[in-house]
Design an enzyme around this catalytic site. Structure first.
Site, PDB file in Angstrom:
ATOM      1  N   ALA A 159     -20.108 -18.989   2.086  1.00  0.00           N
ATOM      2  CA  ALA A 159     -21.712 -19.043   1.761  1.00  0.00           C
ATOM      3  C   ALA A 159     -22.788 -18.901   1.972  1.00  0.00           C
ATOM      4  CB  ALA A 159     -20.400 -20.895   1.470  1.00  0.00           C
ATOM      5  N   GLN A 173     -15.800 -14.949   1.548  1.00  0.00           N
ATOM      6  CA  GLN A 173     -14.963 -16.389   0.781  1.00  0.00           C
ATOM      7  C   GLN A 173     -15.558 -16.902  -0.199  1.00  0.00           C
ATOM      8  OE1 GLN A 173     -15.554 -17.528   4.888  1.00  0.00           O
ATOM      9  NE2 GLN A 173     -13.958 -19.383   4.406  1.00  0.00           N
ATOM     10  N   ASP A 201     -19.190 -15.946  -5.385  1.00  0.00           N
ATOM     11  CA  ASP A 201     -20.632 -15.720  -6.916  1.00  0.00           C
ATOM     12  C   ASP A 201     -20.703 -14.471  -7.214  1.00  0.00           C
ATOM     13  OD1 ASP A 201     -21.501 -13.651  -4.650  1.00  0.00           O
ATOM     14  OD2 ASP A 201     -21.906 -16.408  -3.564  1.00  0.00           O
ATOM     15  N   HIS A 227     -11.386 -14.689  -2.263  1.00  0.00           N
ATOM     16  CA  HIS A 227     -11.334 -16.523  -3.230  1.00  0.00           C
ATOM     17  C   HIS A 227     -11.405 -16.494  -5.003  1.00  0.00           C
ATOM     18  CE1 HIS A 227     -12.180 -19.342   0.509  1.00  0.00           C
ATOM     19  NE2 HIS A 227     -11.605 -18.669   0.348  1.00  0.00           N
ATOM     20  N   CYS A 266      -5.071 -15.044 -16.752  1.00  0.00           N
ATOM     21  CA  CYS A 266      -4.068 -15.928 -17.517  1.00  0.00           C
ATOM     22  C   CYS A 266      -2.781 -15.672 -16.423  1.00  0.00           C
ATOM     23  CB  CYS A 266      -3.584 -14.831 -18.640  1.00  0.00           C
ATOM     24  SG  CYS A 266      -2.149 -15.597 -19.460  1.00  0.00           S
ATOM     25  N   CYS A 313       0.484 -13.960 -18.064  1.00  0.00           N
ATOM     26  CA  CYS A 313       0.801 -12.828 -18.250  1.00  0.00           C
ATOM     27  C   CYS A 313       0.432 -11.832 -16.321  1.00  0.00           C
ATOM     28  CB  CYS A 313       0.734 -11.840 -19.387  1.00  0.00           C
ATOM     29  SG  CYS A 313      -0.690 -12.616 -19.930  1.00  0.00           S
TER      30      CYS A 313
END
Ligand code: ZN
Length: 226
Positions: free
Chosen positions: A32, A101, A104, A119, A127, A130
């Site tokens: 971050a 990590q 964005d 992440h 989905c 599938c």
């Protein structure tokens, strides 16, 4: 280990380091802290009635999908205005491989080609039925978007609490082969990312830690590849 931050933990010849680092021997591991200068909101906000920590929990998306997606649209709009800062840009220009990590997407926006998003990515939808991944634009069509292929409800493209991080095997491979691991804007407090730094150390790699002011330190460490 070298630390570059608000203050240096010991005297470091930054120029000598910069001369050694390149796309063949260095891997960056980012968190971050590298995106702070891009103005991304962080911390304990509440968006559309959903506290940020609940935004990352599966039950929120199952039980309150319409509210969760309202929050998603708000956050997405805010984040779309954020642009890469000089730290993202320097890594992209030097063509350094990146393990991040962050969700964005700013490393890709800066032009980095080799990026592992441990992440996932806020700007993707997934989905579970599938296992397909879609661009986030689908959230502007429906209140709760569904899979264009199988019609099941979609979920955000970032990992939810309890999910395993993605592509960790490839991340381990990259780190194990690197002579320099440059950790930027993260404390690596949690496994399995903490393990990546241990692997670097076990392999005798130098760990360089940029703990603050990434947008100033990173451009001095990485020179553009011509
Ligand atoms: Zn589907």
């Amino acid at each position: 280990m070298y630390e570059l931050g608000v203050r240096r933990s010991r005297e470091i010849d930054v120029q000598a380091l910069a001369d050694k680092l390149n796309r063949d021997n260095a891997v960056a591991l980012t968190g971050a802290g590298i995106s702070v200068a891009s103005g991304l909101p962080l911390g304990n906000e509440v968006v559309q009635g959903i506290p940020l920590n609940e935004f990352f929990m599966l039950h929120t998306w199952e039980e309150r999908p319409s509210q969760a997606f309202a929050a998603y649209r708000d956050i997405l709009s805010g984040w779309r205005r954020a642009t890469p800062n000089p730290a993202h840009q320097a890594l992209a220009d030097a063509r350094i491989r990146i393990i991040t990590q962050n969700i964005d997407g700013l490393h890709r926006d800066a032009g980095s080609q080799e990026v592992i998003e441990l992440h996932g990515n806020l700007r993707e939808l997934r989905c579970f039925q599938c296992d397909a991944v879609f661009a986030s634009q689908l959230v502007w069509k429906d209140d709760v978007p569904s899979c264009p292929t199988c019609r099941a409800q979609l979920f955000p493209g970032f990992i939810l609490e309890g999910d395993a991080v993605r592509h960790i095997a490839r991340a381990v491979e990259w780190v194990a082969a690197a002579a320099y691991l440059v950790v930027i804007g993260t404390q690596l407090a949690m496994d399995p990312v903490r393990r990546l730094r241990e692997i670097a150390r076990e392999r005798g790699a130098d760990v360089i830690w940029v703990s603050a002011m990434a947008e100033e330190w990173v451009p001095t460490l990485f020179l553009p590849t011509r």
